[in-house]
Design an enzyme around this catalytic site. Sequence first.
Site, PDB file in Angstrom:
ATOM      1  N   TYR A   1      -5.336  -0.491   6.747  1.00 51.52           N
ATOM      2  CA  TYR A   1      -4.717   0.806   7.033  1.00 51.52           C
ATOM      3  C   TYR A   1      -4.437   1.062   8.510  1.00 51.52           C
ATOM      4  O   TYR A   1      -3.814   2.053   8.850  1.00 51.52           O
ATOM      5  CB  TYR A   1      -5.585   1.934   6.467  1.00 51.52           C
TER       6      TYR A   1
ATOM      7  N   HIS B   1       3.316   5.075   1.522  1.00 54.09           N
ATOM      8  CA  HIS B   1       2.043   4.342   1.578  1.00 54.09           C
ATOM      9  C   HIS B   1       1.959   3.584   2.892  1.00 54.09           C
ATOM     10  O   HIS B   1       2.948   3.002   3.345  1.00 54.09           O
ATOM     11  CB  HIS B   1       1.936   3.338   0.427  1.00 54.09           C
TER      12      HIS B   1
END
Length: 150
Positions: free
Chosen positions: A26, A101
């Site tokens: 991430y 995302h």
Amino acid sequence: MSETPVIYVLNGPNLNLLGEREPEIYGHETLADVQAICERAAGDARVVFRQSNHEGELIDWIHEARRDGSVLVLNPAGYGHTSVALLDALKTLTIPIVECHLSNPAARERFRHRSYVSPVAAGIVSGFGPFSYELAIQAALRLIRPSRET
């Protein structure tokens, strides 16, 4: 001059831990960094930026966006793969939805390949880390201002 567009940017569970949780997937940017990216990318549009670990709260905000928003950018996180309730709330919207995302779910575990958001989204931006949000905001603006440069 037309009314100022309102871009709702809603973030699902565990995104409050950005920069700490699995940075190899991430990234190192925090959720505050992502919010700043969104606000810069939005230009003169107003951004309503929120995160919750609670499905019901996200649904309440989707209902709010239905009433007050021009477009919704949604990173459903894990709820995108599991929540029919989120899908049902999204189906009530008449404003465009952009699914967003940080990672590319299609390149990850098999259970992440299915999204309950995708069938109602105008488009999906994924796999570019925090830059996914900038691209999603640009796409959202194009959806609500198709004849203007954004």
